[in-house]
Scaffold this active site. Structure first.
Site, PDB file in Angstrom:
ATOM      1  N   LYS A  67      22.521   4.431  35.918  1.00  0.00           N
ATOM      2  CA  LYS A  67      21.748   5.009  34.817  1.00  0.00           C
ATOM      3  C   LYS A  67      22.155   4.264  33.556  1.00  0.00           C
ATOM      4  O   LYS A  67      23.354   4.166  33.254  1.00  0.00           O
ATOM      5  CB  LYS A  67      22.026   6.501  34.669  1.00  0.00           C
ATOM      6  CG  LYS A  67      21.272   7.107  33.479  1.00  0.00           C
ATOM      7  CD  LYS A  67      21.256   8.622  33.480  1.00  0.00           C
ATOM      8  CE  LYS A  67      22.482   9.211  32.848  1.00  0.00           C
ATOM      9  NZ  LYS A  67      22.339  10.668  32.610  1.00  0.00           N
ATOM     10  N   GLN A 139      20.953  21.746  26.617  1.00  0.00           N
ATOM     11  CA  GLN A 139      21.407  21.859  28.012  1.00  0.00           C
ATOM     12  C   GLN A 139      21.537  23.315  28.446  1.00  0.00           C
ATOM     13  O   GLN A 139      21.355  23.641  29.626  1.00  0.00           O
ATOM     14  CB  GLN A 139      22.761  21.168  28.202  1.00  0.00           C
ATOM     15  CG  GLN A 139      22.789  19.691  27.882  1.00  0.00           C
ATOM     16  CD  GLN A 139      21.959  18.852  28.843  1.00  0.00           C
ATOM     17  OE1 GLN A 139      21.747  19.235  29.994  1.00  0.00           O
ATOM     18  NE2 GLN A 139      21.475  17.737  28.367  1.00  0.00           N
ATOM     19  N   ASN A 160      27.263  31.908  20.658  1.00  0.00           N
ATOM     20  CA  ASN A 160      27.104  30.522  20.225  1.00  0.00           C
ATOM     21  C   ASN A 160      27.682  30.342  18.832  1.00  0.00           C
ATOM     22  O   ASN A 160      27.593  31.232  17.990  1.00  0.00           O
ATOM     23  CB  ASN A 160      25.622  30.106  20.235  1.00  0.00           C
ATOM     24  CG  ASN A 160      25.466  28.601  20.155  1.00  0.00           C
ATOM     25  OD1 ASN A 160      26.173  27.875  20.860  1.00  0.00           O
ATOM     26  ND2 ASN A 160      24.601  28.115  19.301  1.00  0.00           N
ATOM     27  N   GLY A 220      30.347  21.155  29.061  1.00  0.00           N
ATOM     28  CA  GLY A 220      30.086  20.411  27.827  1.00  0.00           C
ATOM     29  C   GLY A 220      31.024  19.240  27.598  1.00  0.00           C
ATOM     30  O   GLY A 220      30.670  18.267  26.944  1.00  0.00           O
ATOM     31  N   ASP A 222      32.593  15.996  28.193  1.00  0.00           N
ATOM     32  CA  ASP A 222      32.333  14.789  28.980  1.00  0.00           C
ATOM     33  C   ASP A 222      32.856  13.543  28.279  1.00  0.00           C
ATOM     34  O   ASP A 222      32.443  12.434  28.569  1.00  0.00           O
ATOM     35  CB  ASP A 222      30.821  14.656  29.254  1.00  0.00           C
ATOM     36  CG  ASP A 222      30.003  14.671  27.973  1.00  0.00           C
ATOM     37  OD1 ASP A 222      30.602  14.787  26.876  1.00  0.00           O
ATOM     38  OD2 ASP A 222      28.766  14.553  28.049  1.00  0.00           O
ATOM     39  N   LYS A 226      36.797  16.030  23.419  1.00  0.00           N
ATOM     40  CA  LYS A 226      36.018  17.275  23.435  1.00  0.00           C
ATOM     41  C   LYS A 226      36.807  18.362  24.150  1.00  0.00           C
ATOM     42  O   LYS A 226      37.602  18.075  25.059  1.00  0.00           O
ATOM     43  CB  LYS A 226      34.681  17.073  24.153  1.00  0.00           C
ATOM     44  CG  LYS A 226      33.630  16.339  23.331  1.00  0.00           C
ATOM     45  CD  LYS A 226      32.300  16.375  24.073  1.00  0.00           C
ATOM     46  CE  LYS A 226      31.235  15.561  23.376  1.00  0.00           C
ATOM     47  NZ  LYS A 226      30.009  15.458  24.187  1.00  0.00           N
ATOM     48  N   GLY A 292      32.856  20.193  35.057  1.00  0.00           N
ATOM     49  CA  GLY A 292      31.705  19.322  35.357  1.00  0.00           C
ATOM     50  C   GLY A 292      31.559  18.248  34.298  1.00  0.00           C
ATOM     51  O   GLY A 292      31.104  18.509  33.186  1.00  0.00           O
TER      52      GLY A 292
HETATM   53  P1  NAD Z   1      22.939  20.372  21.690  1.00  0.00           P
HETATM   54  O1  NAD Z   1      23.187  19.556  20.472  1.00  0.00           O
HETATM   55  O2  NAD Z   1      21.535  20.749  22.020  1.00  0.00           O
HETATM   56  O3  NAD Z   1      23.789  21.730  21.602  1.00  0.00           O
HETATM   57  C1  NAD Z   1      25.139  21.716  21.179  1.00  0.00           C
HETATM   58  C2  NAD Z   1      25.769  23.068  21.431  1.00  0.00           C
HETATM   59  O4  NAD Z   1      27.144  23.014  21.031  1.00  0.00           O
HETATM   60  C3  NAD Z   1      25.130  24.202  20.626  1.00  0.00           C
HETATM   61  O5  NAD Z   1      25.216  25.390  21.366  1.00  0.00           O
HETATM   62  C4  NAD Z   1      26.031  24.263  19.395  1.00  0.00           C
HETATM   63  O6  NAD Z   1      25.975  25.514  18.728  1.00  0.00           O
HETATM   64  C5  NAD Z   1      27.386  24.034  20.050  1.00  0.00           C
HETATM   65  N1  NAD Z   1      28.415  23.587  19.113  1.00  0.00           N
HETATM   66  C6  NAD Z   1      28.310  22.578  18.197  1.00  0.00           C
HETATM   67  N2  NAD Z   1      29.480  22.482  17.515  1.00  0.00           N
HETATM   68  C7  NAD Z   1      30.311  23.446  18.007  1.00  0.00           C
HETATM   69  C8  NAD Z   1      31.655  23.831  17.720  1.00  0.00           C
HETATM   70  N3  NAD Z   1      32.369  23.217  16.786  1.00  0.00           N
HETATM   71  N4  NAD Z   1      32.192  24.849  18.439  1.00  0.00           N
HETATM   72  C9  NAD Z   1      31.483  25.468  19.407  1.00  0.00           C
HETATM   73  N5  NAD Z   1      30.207  25.144  19.722  1.00  0.00           N
HETATM   74  C10 NAD Z   1      29.634  24.134  19.034  1.00  0.00           C
HETATM   75  O7  NAD Z   1      23.626  19.580  22.872  1.00  0.00           O
HETATM   76  P2  NAD Z   1      23.307  19.662  24.428  1.00  0.00           P
HETATM   77  O8  NAD Z   1      22.332  18.594  24.781  1.00  0.00           O
HETATM   78  O9  NAD Z   1      23.028  21.059  24.814  1.00  0.00           O
HETATM   79  O10 NAD Z   1      24.721  19.187  25.050  1.00  0.00           O
HETATM   80  C11 NAD Z   1      25.833  20.036  25.019  1.00  0.00           C
HETATM   81  C12 NAD Z   1      27.046  19.300  25.540  1.00  0.00           C
HETATM   82  O11 NAD Z   1      26.867  18.976  26.913  1.00  0.00           O
HETATM   83  C13 NAD Z   1      27.331  17.968  24.848  1.00  0.00           C
HETATM   84  O12 NAD Z   1      28.725  17.889  24.607  1.00  0.00           O
HETATM   85  C14 NAD Z   1      26.904  16.931  25.861  1.00  0.00           C
HETATM   86  O13 NAD Z   1      27.597  15.719  25.713  1.00  0.00           O
HETATM   87  C15 NAD Z   1      27.277  17.644  27.143  1.00  0.00           C
HETATM   88  N6  NAD Z   1      26.632  17.159  28.359  1.00  0.00           N
HETATM   89  C16 NAD Z   1      27.376  17.149  29.496  1.00  0.00           C
HETATM   90  C17 NAD Z   1      26.815  16.716  30.678  1.00  0.00           C
HETATM   91  C18 NAD Z   1      27.636  16.736  31.945  1.00  0.00           C
HETATM   92  O14 NAD Z   1      27.217  16.169  32.947  1.00  0.00           O
HETATM   93  N7  NAD Z   1      28.758  17.392  31.969  1.00  0.00           N
HETATM   94  C19 NAD Z   1      25.485  16.275  30.716  1.00  0.00           C
HETATM   95  C20 NAD Z   1      24.734  16.330  29.554  1.00  0.00           C
HETATM   96  C21 NAD Z   1      25.316  16.784  28.370  1.00  0.00           C
END
Ligand code: NAD
Length: 321
Positions: A67, A139, A160, A220, A222, A226, A292
């Site tokens: 990817k 997500q 949240n 979250g 990754d 973080k 994850g």
């Molecule tokens: P998004 O920007 O749509 O949402 C971010 C979320 O994090 C919101 O709920 C926001 O309120 C919260 N947030 C922001 N700052 C915060 C803080 N200081 N304390 C607590 N919460 C906080 O992002 P998304 O697309 O939903 O992605 C969320 C996370 O998932 C990202 O870190 C992304 O990198 C990760 N992700 C992981 C995978 C995986 O395979 N594990 C895949 C895709 C995305």
């Protein structure tokens, strides 16, 4: 070569197909049939973009590819495009010839939701009734929709950091006919399953916000730095991961490892549970935690599945290459 454009993914891919593909590839990773290649992620010094590759080879499923994609923070504002952009390329493992190009944006959300769902299927208590959500961004909606299919959940509770985003997940719960309640983090003790899906760099969910017997899917974290949950929670829990190497370096376990609360040997690949070589949950009181981190093989597995669906439905675009 077959092309499945981003615009067709929503109509083709199902949560069931994503779940099956991800569960199968996690099992193949644990049995040594599939491995991920080292991840490349670079700051381009152009448009503030982060770009990289996640790839791997599944010898059992004969899926080879990568990817390519990343994050362009100015896309939405300047061009009306979403900031996360990715494309999956599949190759014929017998010849090295490219076999498919598949839109990867929606697939990323579906494969990430499938991963937490696989963990819930295999590790949550069968009688789990309350689902807790920490996070309400892009997500989170996919995570919640998929998780609700894994148990007979009677209620969703959500917290949240930005409370104004909570309606995003409230809407998904309402569509599934499950009541939703916004709670403080201390209210998460009511949850039997908790999904964390935030972009936070410091923990929100503390060890005393989690009751015995809970299953956590921490999705979250990754990237190095973080963190969503207190590191001591990992010492209290039995820890599982998509891939141990990623879990301890860029996943939620990185902090408990650095702090000496757990060691690498304390983290089990979820594929071992799927394959039956690890018993999984051992009691109703145990806290299980799935870290994850997101592996390339997940992307390849769902891309291969969607190519099959596109061929079946006559929607794959064939080009000479
Ligand atoms: P998004 O920007 O749509 O949402 C971010 C979320 O994090 C919101 O709920 C926001 O309120 C919260 N947030 C922001 N700052 C915060 C803080 N200081 N304390 C607590 N919460 C906080 O992002 P998304 O697309 O939903 O992605 C969320 C996370 O998932 C990202 O870190 C992304 O990198 C990760 N992700 C992981 C995978 C995986 O395979 N594990 C895949 C895709 C995305």
């Amino acid at each position: 070569m077959l092309i499945v454009p981003e615009r067709d993914i929503a109509d083709l891919m199902t949560r069931e197909a994503a779940f099956a593909a991800v569960e199968k590839v996690f099992a193949a990773m644990a049995s040594g049939d599939a491995s991920n290649f080292p991840v490349v992620r670079e700051a381009l010094g152009h448009e503030d973009a982060l770009y990289g590759f996640k790839g791997g080879f599944d010898r059992a499923g004969l899926t080879l590819g990568l990817k390519a994609g990343g994050y362009w923070p100015n896309n939405l504002e300047r061009r009306g495009l979403i900031n996360h952009q990715s494309t999956v390329f599949l190759f014929d493992p017998d010849t090295g010839k490219v076999s498919a190009m598949v839109g990867g944006n929606l697939l990323t959300a579906l494969r990430t939701a499938a991963a937490s769902s696989v963990s819930i299927r295999h590790l949550a208590r069968p009688d789990a009734k309350v689902l807790g959500m920490v996070g309400a961004g892009h997500q989170a909606t996919f995570q919640l929709r998929a998780a609700l299919e894994q148990r007979d959940f009677e209620k969703v509770i959500g917290w949240n950091y930005h409370p104004e985003m909570l309606p995003n997940i409230e809407k998904v719960a309402a569509e599934a006919g499950v009541p939703f309640e916004a709670v403080e983090l201390s209210g998460m003790t009511e949850a039997d399953v908790i999904i964390t899906i935030t972009s936070a760099f410091s923990p929100s969910l503390m060890a005393d916000h989690v009751s015995s017997g809970t299953h956590l899917a921490c999705m979250g974290t990754d990237t190095k730095g973080k963190q969503e949950v207190e590191a001591s929670l990992l010492a209290r829990a039995t820890v599982f991961a998509d891939e141990v190497a990623q879990s301890i370096s860029i996943g939620e376990a990185q902090h408990a490892i650095t702090g000496g609360q757990i060691t690498e040997a304390d983290v089990t690949q979820i594929g071992d549970v799927i394959n039956g070589t690890h018993p999984g949950r051992s009691s109703d009181d145990e806290i299980t935690l799935f870290d994850g981190t997101g592996v390339g093989l997940q992307d390849l597995a769902v891309a291969a599945a969607v190519v099959d669906l596109a061929v079946q439905k006559g929607l794959a675009i064939e080009v000479d290459f």
